[in-house]
Design an enzyme around this catalytic site. Structure first.
Site, mmCIF file in Angstrom:
data_model
loop_
_atom_site.group_PDB
_atom_site.id
_atom_site.type_symbol
_atom_site.label_atom_id
_atom_site.label_comp_id
_atom_site.label_asym_id
_atom_site.label_seq_id
_atom_site.Cartn_x
_atom_site.Cartn_y
_atom_site.Cartn_z
ATOM 1 N N HIS A 1 2.582 -8.489 -14.251
ATOM 2 C CA HIS A 1 1.563 -8.019 -13.297
ATOM 3 C C HIS A 1 2.249 -8.111 -11.927
ATOM 4 O O HIS A 1 1.964 -9.007 -11.133
ATOM 5 C CB HIS A 1 0.327 -8.914 -13.397
ATOM 6 N N ARG B 1 -2.989 0.086 -16.070
ATOM 7 C CA ARG B 1 -3.216 -1.221 -16.709
ATOM 8 C C ARG B 1 -3.476 -0.973 -18.176
ATOM 9 O O ARG B 1 -4.261 -0.081 -18.529
ATOM 10 C CB ARG B 1 -4.404 -1.945 -16.084
ATOM 11 N N ARG C 1 -10.387 -6.586 -8.851
ATOM 12 C CA ARG C 1 -9.494 -6.662 -7.695
ATOM 13 C C ARG C 1 -8.401 -5.588 -7.707
ATOM 14 O O ARG C 1 -8.182 -4.894 -6.707
ATOM 15 C CB ARG C 1 -8.788 -8.039 -7.657
ATOM 16 N N THR C 2 -7.702 -5.470 -8.833
ATOM 17 C CA THR C 2 -6.525 -4.593 -8.859
ATOM 18 C C THR C 2 -6.934 -3.134 -8.695
ATOM 19 O O THR C 2 -6.342 -2.394 -7.901
ATOM 20 C CB THR C 2 -5.738 -4.806 -10.168
ATOM 21 N N LYS D 1 -11.673 9.706 -28.435
ATOM 22 C CA LYS D 1 -11.664 10.661 -29.562
ATOM 23 C C LYS D 1 -10.357 10.576 -30.338
ATOM 24 O O LYS D 1 -10.065 11.424 -31.166
ATOM 25 C CB LYS D 1 -11.839 12.088 -29.038
HETATM 26 N N1 CP Z 1 -6.149 -10.683 -10.513
HETATM 27 C C1 CP Z 1 -6.499 -9.541 -11.168
HETATM 28 O O1 CP Z 1 -5.663 -8.820 -11.743
HETATM 29 O O2 CP Z 1 -7.844 -9.298 -11.153
HETATM 30 P P1 CP Z 1 -8.584 -8.043 -11.850
HETATM 31 O O3 CP Z 1 -8.410 -8.238 -13.340
HETATM 32 O O4 CP Z 1 -10.018 -8.119 -11.405
HETATM 33 O O5 CP Z 1 -7.902 -6.793 -11.379
#
Ligand code: CP
Length: 309
Positions: A132, A104, A54-55, A82
């Site tokens: 998040h 992320r 999603r993100t 590496k």
């Molecule tokens: N909700 C969320 O962060 O989903 P993903 O890990 O798929 O990005």
């Protein structure tokens, strides 16, 4: 703000301004022509050191809809493999003059550290158990659209709170907007210093869900349980999995949320997750694109102003 690293530094006014802008992008996203130009001429790099559906997809779509040049770094195929460090990787990309870095990372604090080293705007797409922020903002927009307001609601966050950056960001955001928060889950999955959050804590779903407006379910994050107690899925579902019977203790018009990815039959009944009369899970995904458009738009404005000064 120069970066979006977490909900913690945002004021209620910041949050409302971002959600208002996201609301207008949500309308744009339903038009046949979904394009804006807020990021035209800018370069956006997405660096995901942890899996995402999603993100990552929504940040990419958001950047493209607003006219940015978007590059997804394939981290599995990068020189990280590496032995290049996170900071060296970031400095290398920084030398290519990106304007927006979306990151992320599995370690809490890694995105903050990186933001101190680069001279572009950094957006935290999830760091370890820490924050998040765009998830909490998209959840807030979904609640505001479904309930018509984002204050004085009774909201239950249920399940694996201890390992969840989604829970942390949501507790901060929903608390700042003056909602009543309840955390429900087994004591083994509650954070150690739960008292500091100013919330009510329950280990019984029927009691905790009584008369709430919003039920937010979380995934059991086994990948973060490193050697600790992992509950059996059957037992967990029996006690903490959301089904129609447990939901009947909430208000009749309570909405059901889940950030995804969800494990059907572990933390939520699959039929309930698909019930569009109760579940807003697909609305959360839709609002994810709008919120990320708004966040990048606002940071790009600040970036342009600071560069012009
Ligand atoms: N909700 C969320 O962060 O989903 P993903 O890990 O798929 O990005």
């Amino acid at each position: 703000h120069r970066h979006l690293l977490g909900i913690e530094p945002l004021s209620p006014t910041d949050i409302t301004a971002l959600l208002d802008r996201a609301d207008s992008y949500a309308e744009l996203n339903r038009q046949p022509d979904k394009h804006g130009d807020a990021l035209r001429g800018l370069t956006q790099i997405n660096m995901f050191f942890e899996n995402s559906t999603r993100t990552q997809a929504s940040f990419e779509i958001a950047g493209k809809r607003l006219g940015a040049d978007v590059m997804n770094m394939a981290m599995q195929a990068s020189s990280i493999k590496k032995g290049e460090t996170l900071i060296d990787t970031a400095m290398t990309l920084n030398a290519m003059h990106p304007d927006l870095l979306v990151v992320r990372h599995p370690q809490s604090g890694a995105v903050d550290l990186l933001a101190q080293k680069v001279n572009c705007a950094v957006l935290n797409a999830g760091d370890g158990r820490h924050e998040h922020p765009t998830q909490a903002l998209l959840d807030a927009l979904t609640i505001r659209r479904a309930k018509g307001r984002l204050h004085r609601l009774s909201i239950a966050i249920c399940g694996d709170i201890a390992h969840s950056r989604v829970a942390r960001s949501n507790i901060m955001l929903l608390g700042k907007m003056e909602n009543r928060l309840r955390l429900i889950g087994p004591p083994t999955l509650m954070p150690a210093q739960i008292d500091q959050f100013g919330v009510e804590v329950f280990d019984d779903m029927e009691e905790g869900l009584k008369d709430v407006d919003v039920v937010m379910m979380l995934r059991l994050q086994k990948e973060r349980m490193d050697g600790g107690f992992i509950p059996s899925e059957r037992e967990y579902y029996h006690r903490f999995g959301l089904d129609a019977e447990k939901l009947s203790h909430a208000k009749d018009d309570a909405i059901v949320m889940h950030p995804g990815p969800m494990n059907r039959g572990v933390e939520i009944d699959g039929t309930l997750a698909d019930d569009i009369n109760r579940s807003v899970i697909q609305d959360q995904v839709e609002m994810g694109v709008a919120v990320r458009m708004a966040a990048m738009d606002l940071l790009a404005r600040n970036l342009r102003e600071s560069r012009a000064a």
